[in-house]
Design a protein around this motif. Sequence first.
Motif, mmCIF file in Angstrom:
data_model
loop_
_atom_site.group_PDB
_atom_site.id
_atom_site.type_symbol
_atom_site.label_atom_id
_atom_site.label_comp_id
_atom_site.label_asym_id
_atom_site.label_seq_id
_atom_site.Cartn_x
_atom_site.Cartn_y
_atom_site.Cartn_z
ATOM 1 N N ILE A 174 8.382 -16.336 4.067
ATOM 2 C CA ILE A 174 9.627 -17.317 4.302
ATOM 3 C C ILE A 174 9.491 -17.931 5.601
ATOM 4 C CG2 ILE A 174 12.082 -18.083 4.634
ATOM 5 C CD1 ILE A 174 12.465 -17.099 2.276
ATOM 6 N N LEU A 175 8.971 -16.653 6.215
ATOM 7 C CA LEU A 175 8.802 -16.564 8.280
ATOM 8 C C LEU A 175 7.968 -17.237 8.813
ATOM 9 C CD1 LEU A 175 10.655 -12.806 9.202
ATOM 10 C CD2 LEU A 175 11.897 -15.881 9.424
ATOM 11 N N SER A 176 6.546 -17.492 7.586
ATOM 12 C CA SER A 176 5.528 -18.742 7.755
ATOM 13 C C SER A 176 5.656 -19.524 7.769
ATOM 14 C CB SER A 176 4.267 -18.062 6.970
ATOM 15 O OG SER A 176 4.436 -18.354 5.553
ATOM 16 N N VAL A 177 7.209 -20.103 7.748
ATOM 17 C CA VAL A 177 6.488 -21.669 6.802
ATOM 18 C C VAL A 177 7.308 -22.147 8.351
ATOM 19 C CG1 VAL A 177 8.174 -23.533 5.945
ATOM 20 C CG2 VAL A 177 7.483 -21.427 4.730
ATOM 21 N N ASN A 178 7.156 -23.198 8.781
ATOM 22 C CA ASN A 178 7.548 -23.747 10.430
ATOM 23 C C ASN A 178 8.593 -23.752 10.380
ATOM 24 O OD1 ASN A 178 8.051 -24.958 12.028
ATOM 25 N ND2 ASN A 178 5.272 -26.119 12.554
ATOM 26 N N GLN A 195 6.838 -24.263 0.199
ATOM 27 C CA GLN A 195 5.712 -24.158 0.871
ATOM 28 C C GLN A 195 5.541 -22.740 2.211
ATOM 29 O OE1 GLN A 195 5.619 -26.905 4.140
ATOM 30 N NE2 GLN A 195 7.654 -27.468 3.672
ATOM 31 N N ALA A 196 6.510 -21.886 1.086
ATOM 32 C CA ALA A 196 6.198 -20.654 1.606
ATOM 33 C C ALA A 196 4.736 -19.699 0.273
ATOM 34 C CB ALA A 196 7.218 -19.538 1.414
ATOM 35 N N MET A 197 4.989 -20.430 -1.250
ATOM 36 C CA MET A 197 4.472 -19.457 -2.162
ATOM 37 C C MET A 197 3.360 -19.159 -1.270
ATOM 38 S SD MET A 197 6.632 -19.170 -4.398
ATOM 39 C CE MET A 197 6.260 -18.503 -5.463
ATOM 40 N N PRO A 198 2.406 -19.874 -1.232
ATOM 41 C CA PRO A 198 0.689 -20.001 -0.608
ATOM 42 C C PRO A 198 0.860 -18.096 -0.378
ATOM 43 C CG PRO A 198 0.801 -21.976 0.165
ATOM 44 C CD PRO A 198 2.452 -21.960 -0.808
ATOM 45 N N ALA A 199 1.647 -18.113 1.171
ATOM 46 C CA ALA A 199 1.531 -16.991 1.243
ATOM 47 C C ALA A 199 2.651 -16.294 0.710
ATOM 48 C CB ALA A 199 2.608 -16.630 2.787
ATOM 49 N N ILE A 200 3.068 -16.219 -0.324
ATOM 50 C CA ILE A 200 3.870 -15.996 -0.769
ATOM 51 C C ILE A 200 3.319 -14.634 -2.211
ATOM 52 C CG2 ILE A 200 6.314 -14.920 -2.407
ATOM 53 C CD1 ILE A 200 7.450 -16.038 -1.172
ATOM 54 N N VAL A 201 2.817 -15.981 -3.062
ATOM 55 C CA VAL A 201 1.935 -15.348 -4.246
ATOM 56 C C VAL A 201 0.649 -14.062 -4.039
ATOM 57 C CG1 VAL A 201 0.588 -15.992 -5.971
ATOM 58 C CG2 VAL A 201 2.403 -17.735 -5.555
#
Lengths: 442, 405
Positions: free
Chosen positions: B296-300, B325-331
């Motif tokens: 979540i924090l990675s989303v602008n 938008q956070a999903m690609p970083a979370i998955v």
Amino acid sequence: MAIIKAEKTPDRSAPVSETSVMGWLHKNLFSSAFNTLLTLFTLYIIYLTASGVYGWGLRDATFAAENRRECYDYSLTGACWAGVIDWLDNIFYGRYPREEIWRINFGGLLLALWMAPLWMGRVKGKVLVGVTVVVFYPFLAGYLFSGGDKGFFMQVMVTGAIVAFAINMANMITGLTKNMGLNAFIIQMLEQGKAPDKTQRNILLLLLAIAFAAAFVWQVNWTVEGVSWTKWGGLFLTLVISGIGIASALPGGIILALGRRSKLPIVRVLSTGFIEVFRSVPLITVLFMATTMFPLFMPEGFVLNKLVQVIIAVILFNACYMAETVRAGLQAIPKGQFEGAHTIGLGYWGTMGLIIMPQALKHMIPNIVGSFIGLLKDTTLVSIIGLFDILGMLRSISKDVPWLGLHKEPLVFGAILFFIICFSMSKYSRHLEVKLSAGHKH
Amino acid sequence: MTDKPIDKPKARVRPKEEFNFFQDQRVRSAFYQLLTAGIVGWLAWYLISNTAHNLEVRGMNTGFGFINSSAGFDTDFKLIDYTPGVGTYGDIFLIGALNTLLISFLAIIVSTVLGFFIGVLRLSSNWLVAKVALAYVEIFRNVPLLIQIVFWYIGVFSLLPKVKQSLDLSFGAERVILNNRGLYMSTPLPGDLFWMTLATLAIAVVGAFLYRRRAHKLQDTSGKQTNTLLPSLAVIIVLPVIVFLATGMPLEWDVPVLKGFNYVGGTSVPPAFLALLVSLSIYHAAHIAESVRAGILSVNKGQSEAALSIGLKPGRVMSMVVIPQAMPAIVPPLISNWMNTVKNSSLAIAIGYSDVVSLFMQTALNQAGYAVEMVGMTMAFYMFISLTISFFLNIYNKRVQLVER
């Protein structure tokens, strides 16, 4: 005509809502009706938990008792910490002979002193400190802990460790007091500062040889009583296994990671396969493999003791995880570094050993600390296959006659102990991460 | 000397280099590879020949014939029919593997839901809530999982009331019973016409899905918003209920009943199952919460600010703008967490839940021998799961990478 004010108007102070305690409370806890409700609900949960923990763990708890019955006599609802306190020595040192426990403490103290210079900015030669502690300390500690007769190889390594430790301490003292390395200090004392480099080096080598010979003669008569590994246990055993595990997994991981990134297909396939196999199975299956299959792997009549089997399994397992950490570190190195190294004519090992690895390892330190935390936690698994590590000891308390059935308190104590160790280490690794990345950015 | 016409420079000037056998790149690479292969091959041969020799000397049986021979021991928790003395070691392996899959599957679902919840709480604007979530994450991440499992088993689920004083979790209906022997639940026994209810349910779900899609299309083209949630729910719930009643309620319940010293009937799970499920879920939720927070924090920050400025409510900003938008970083970390859950379920052995490791690799191995085959099969099982999961992860990563940001 203009009106000019000579003094600057003083800044208006921030509004009360931004600076006061009430302002902070309003903003962070009671900003809306829903938030207020949430805060009150959370406070209630915290109150329930805290009062429960306090009542059980402190208010109604017994700290001094002979057995579990006495705990019950005092309070039925409180914790019986007396059992844990009674077993404290066992939890930390296992069944190590009580009069020999100083050896474990001394070994720990040596390690702390040995590594202390790494945190001292003014002391020189940190790489040497790191290398000697990995190469020599395990032998000194190994002899200190297990004792008995030393073979010739062991004698040499113990001597090496004593000399290395002494030099390291002397170097630390000169570094702190005179702000110079030990070698420079010796040369200055002997007033050989003007002598050619070769002479200086010969003098130092001669002194080193003398020190080595003296230490060798001394250690021949230094023996400690043998203690069988079956007596090792508790937190001590956990630290030994995870310490050896991490120290050996690092070089193994570096080799595997280089193999996985190699341009040679056979090397790459073998390393990748090895890494992936061990990463896809649980540690407990590897430990079982070690205890059931290693005896079959060895030539007939060659028996490995269980501790060695477990340590080998832990090293194999962790080397594969470390390999992935190292690989991530290597991938973070920009391509220009490789190309620059090639341009100045370095070969593969020169590039890796002198240019890439030092940079990659520096950035990996936080991750290595993270792996160590993971390994420390995973080491509790050895209690399943019958070693009396800290968890094994904690679970034995309930089988001790005076404390029969005392399960919860030892586990809670173990959990607190692990939490303190792991939490402080992870805080430290995060601090390192910030520090290292700050140093890198400018 | 006569002037020679200047040679046209050739397209590629290659200095004639003497072929040096020891300096040639290809020769060296072939040599190193052969050397590695030789060492590994020799090591493998050495270990295999030692093993073969040891097996012969000790008179141990080898081969996979044992899979069809009958196993003489029972297990307290199994998903397939098995009778000791009749069932085979193959059945034992299957029981263990299914038990591992069941506990991992449930733990993955619970830990993922709980982990997302805690991960979002970590970023709550309410200071107290954020700190409590932080405390949860730090406490459960920094205590070894094995200690947690043993604690839940010995400290909680073994201390539950005895059978006679069982807890009734269904508020007096005696349908869900909890005691120190485990959790007893009623099982539905579908009657003859129950398939009609199921069929109606399936049709209703498909219908609701199509309706939702049409509503989305309508919104895309005309901007008109339709409330889909209520009609969908109504269709999905009401229609099957009507059919269920119309067909004469063809559903019986197999209710656990107290007979003698224990409950009989229904479905039951042992305390070890519950302890393992709870501790795995809590432990992995803490890890998942951290990756959710990082994602979540990675989303602008501009994304959520823009969403707020066009009037979306904070909850919708999270669910419609930030999380997708956070999903690609979370998955990827999420799936590696799932893999760890499967692997960590093997700690069941410490509390005696019959997963594949404790049932097959320990009990069966102690009974029958066949160390090499049984350890190999268990490891192969875990490798198969890991490879399957990474296969799907790779597909996901490829799909996500197509969307350029």
